[in-house]
Write a protein that holds these residues in place. Structure first.
Motif, PDB file in Angstrom:
ATOM      1  N   ASN A   1       0.840  -1.184   0.000  1.00 35.03           N
ATOM      2  CA  ASN A   1       0.000   0.000   0.000  1.00 35.03           C
ATOM      3  C   ASN A   1       0.879   1.240   0.000  1.00 35.03           C
ATOM      4  O   ASN A   1       1.781   1.365   0.828  1.00 35.03           O
ATOM      5  CB  ASN A   1      -0.914  -0.006   1.234  1.00 35.03           C
ATOM      6  CG  ASN A   1      -1.732   1.260   1.313  1.00 35.03           C
ATOM      7  OD1 ASN A   1      -1.310   2.230   1.925  1.00 35.03           O
ATOM      8  ND2 ASN A   1      -2.880   1.255   0.679  1.00 35.03           N
ATOM      9  N   ILE A   2       0.621   2.129  -0.943  1.00 34.99           N
ATOM     10  CA  ILE A   2       1.306   3.421  -1.009  1.00 34.99           C
ATOM     11  C   ILE A   2       0.227   4.488  -1.063  1.00 34.99           C
ATOM     12  O   ILE A   2      -0.713   4.390  -1.862  1.00 34.99           O
ATOM     13  CB  ILE A   2       2.210   3.511  -2.250  1.00 34.99           C
ATOM     14  CG1 ILE A   2       3.297   2.444  -2.177  1.00 34.99           C
ATOM     15  CG2 ILE A   2       2.805   4.912  -2.388  1.00 34.99           C
ATOM     16  CD1 ILE A   2       4.079   2.258  -3.460  1.00 34.99           C
ATOM     17  N   THR A   3       0.362   5.499  -0.216  1.00 33.37           N
ATOM     18  CA  THR A   3      -0.590   6.604  -0.210  1.00 33.37           C
ATOM     19  C   THR A   3       0.082   7.828  -0.801  1.00 33.37           C
ATOM     20  O   THR A   3       1.182   8.201  -0.395  1.00 33.37           O
ATOM     21  CB  THR A   3      -1.050   6.921   1.236  1.00 33.37           C
ATOM     22  OG1 THR A   3      -1.635   5.750   1.789  1.00 33.37           O
ATOM     23  CG2 THR A   3      -2.061   8.052   1.244  1.00 33.37           C
TER      24      THR A   3
ATOM     25  N   LEU B   1       4.480  10.703  -1.263  1.00 33.00           N
ATOM     26  CA  LEU B   1       4.136   9.289  -1.255  1.00 33.00           C
ATOM     27  C   LEU B   1       4.628   8.674   0.052  1.00 33.00           C
ATOM     28  O   LEU B   1       5.773   8.904   0.447  1.00 33.00           O
ATOM     29  CB  LEU B   1       4.807   8.577  -2.433  1.00 33.00           C
ATOM     30  CG  LEU B   1       4.383   9.100  -3.803  1.00 33.00           C
ATOM     31  CD1 LEU B   1       5.591   9.483  -4.618  1.00 33.00           C
ATOM     32  CD2 LEU B   1       3.547   8.077  -4.490  1.00 33.00           C
ATOM     33  N   VAL B   2       3.764   7.892   0.688  1.00 36.65           N
ATOM     34  CA  VAL B   2       4.140   7.208   1.917  1.00 36.65           C
ATOM     35  C   VAL B   2       3.993   5.713   1.696  1.00 36.65           C
ATOM     36  O   VAL B   2       2.927   5.222   1.305  1.00 36.65           O
ATOM     37  CB  VAL B   2       3.273   7.659   3.116  1.00 36.65           C
ATOM     38  CG1 VAL B   2       3.669   6.903   4.375  1.00 36.65           C
ATOM     39  CG2 VAL B   2       3.398   9.166   3.327  1.00 36.65           C
ATOM     40  N   HIS B   3       5.081   4.989   1.932  1.00 34.89           N
ATOM     41  CA  HIS B   3       5.114   3.537   1.811  1.00 34.89           C
ATOM     42  C   HIS B   3       4.473   2.962   3.065  1.00 34.89           C
ATOM     43  O   HIS B   3       5.031   3.083   4.168  1.00 34.89           O
ATOM     44  CB  HIS B   3       6.576   3.102   1.658  1.00 34.89           C
ATOM     45  CG  HIS B   3       6.763   1.648   1.445  1.00 34.89           C
ATOM     46  ND1 HIS B   3       7.334   0.830   2.392  1.00 34.89           N
ATOM     47  CD2 HIS B   3       6.469   0.857   0.388  1.00 34.89           C
ATOM     48  CE1 HIS B   3       7.390  -0.398   1.931  1.00 34.89           C
ATOM     49  NE2 HIS B   3       6.870  -0.414   0.704  1.00 34.89           N
ATOM     50  N   GLY B   4       3.293   2.372   2.914  1.00 35.22           N
ATOM     51  CA  GLY B   4       2.520   1.888   4.053  1.00 35.22           C
ATOM     52  C   GLY B   4       3.269   0.963   4.999  1.00 35.22           C
ATOM     53  O   GLY B   4       3.252   1.186   6.215  1.00 35.22           O
TER      54      GLY B   4
ATOM     55  N   THR C   1       6.425   0.653   5.710  1.00 31.86           N
ATOM     56  CA  THR C   1       7.594   1.167   6.419  1.00 31.86           C
ATOM     57  C   THR C   1       7.496   2.620   6.842  1.00 31.86           C
ATOM     58  O   THR C   1       8.264   3.075   7.674  1.00 31.86           O
ATOM     59  CB  THR C   1       8.853   1.044   5.534  1.00 31.86           C
ATOM     60  OG1 THR C   1       8.688   1.906   4.389  1.00 31.86           O
ATOM     61  CG2 THR C   1       9.096  -0.389   5.110  1.00 31.86           C
ATOM     62  N   GLY C   2       6.583   3.359   6.240  1.00 31.72           N
ATOM     63  CA  GLY C   2       6.487   4.787   6.531  1.00 31.72           C
ATOM     64  C   GLY C   2       7.502   5.633   5.773  1.00 31.72           C
ATOM     65  O   GLY C   2       7.568   6.848   5.968  1.00 31.72           O
ATOM     66  N   SER C   3       8.306   5.027   4.908  1.00 39.59           N
ATOM     67  CA  SER C   3       9.266   5.789   4.099  1.00 39.59           C
ATOM     68  C   SER C   3       8.508   6.794   3.240  1.00 39.59           C
ATOM     69  O   SER C   3       7.406   6.513   2.766  1.00 39.59           O
ATOM     70  CB  SER C   3      10.075   4.867   3.192  1.00 39.59           C
ATOM     71  OG  SER C   3      10.871   4.003   3.935  1.00 39.59           O
ATOM     72  N   VAL C   4       9.122   7.953   3.034  1.00 32.20           N
ATOM     73  CA  VAL C   4       8.464   9.042   2.312  1.00 32.20           C
ATOM     74  C   VAL C   4       9.297   9.469   1.110  1.00 32.20           C
ATOM     75  O   VAL C   4      10.518   9.567   1.188  1.00 32.20           O
ATOM     76  CB  VAL C   4       8.255  10.256   3.243  1.00 32.20           C
ATOM     77  CG1 VAL C   4       7.676  11.439   2.480  1.00 32.20           C
ATOM     78  CG2 VAL C   4       7.364   9.888   4.413  1.00 32.20           C
ATOM     79  N   ILE C   5       8.612   9.699  -0.012  1.00 37.24           N
ATOM     80  CA  ILE C   5       9.213  10.262  -1.221  1.00 37.24           C
ATOM     81  C   ILE C   5       8.306  11.403  -1.664  1.00 37.24           C
ATOM     82  O   ILE C   5       7.076  11.267  -1.660  1.00 37.24           O
ATOM     83  CB  ILE C   5       9.302   9.223  -2.364  1.00 37.24           C
ATOM     84  CG1 ILE C   5      10.175   8.045  -1.972  1.00 37.24           C
ATOM     85  CG2 ILE C   5       9.804   9.874  -3.642  1.00 37.24           C
ATOM     86  CD1 ILE C   5      10.149   6.910  -2.992  1.00 37.24           C
TER      87      ILE C   5
END
Length: 132
Positions: free
Chosen positions: A3-5, A16-19, A21-25
């Protein structure tokens, strides 16, 4: 499934937030498409995904063979096409560790076609591979 939001921030930028891990781009529109080019563009992320995919597959191949792979790199150029605006070509430049033989390089180049990102690209997208 991952899941990516993606949230629109302002002025052509998204986050973009990688569901898992919470990593952000963050992204921005490129200047040639009305943006300011402050961050990766969406098509830059596609190029980055392609390069990362190829190199991680090569890394797994090297691990399975017990070969040192540290320092290998892929440089990727994205060439845009128009009508419709899309990526028309990716040019990959692959640099292997200095101790690799021509035979090893040929073996590892097979990762380019095995990459799921490459397999997902439309057949009209040209892919050129050069070994540095």
């Amino acid at each position: 499934m991952t899941n990516i939001t993606c949230t629109y921030l302002t002025d052509g930028e998204t986050e973009l937030v990688h569901g898992p891990t919470g990593s952000v781009i963050q992204t921005d529109l490129p200047p040639d498409n009305g943006g300011k080019g402050r961050r990766f563009s969406p098509t830059d992320l596609l190029a980055a995904a392609f390069a990362s995919c190829v190199l991680t597959i090569m890394g797994k191949m090297a691990a399975a063979r017990g070969e040192k792979f540290e320092g290998a790199r892929v440089e990727i150029d994205k060439v845009m096409a128009s009508n419709p605006r899309r990526v028309g070509e990716f040019v990959l430049k692959v640099a292997f560790p200095a101790h690799f033989t021509a035979e090893q390089k040929k073996f590892y180049i097979s990762a380019v076609n095995a990459c799921p990102v490459h397999q997902t690209l439309h057949p009209d997208v040209k892919v050129t591979v050069n070994v540095l």
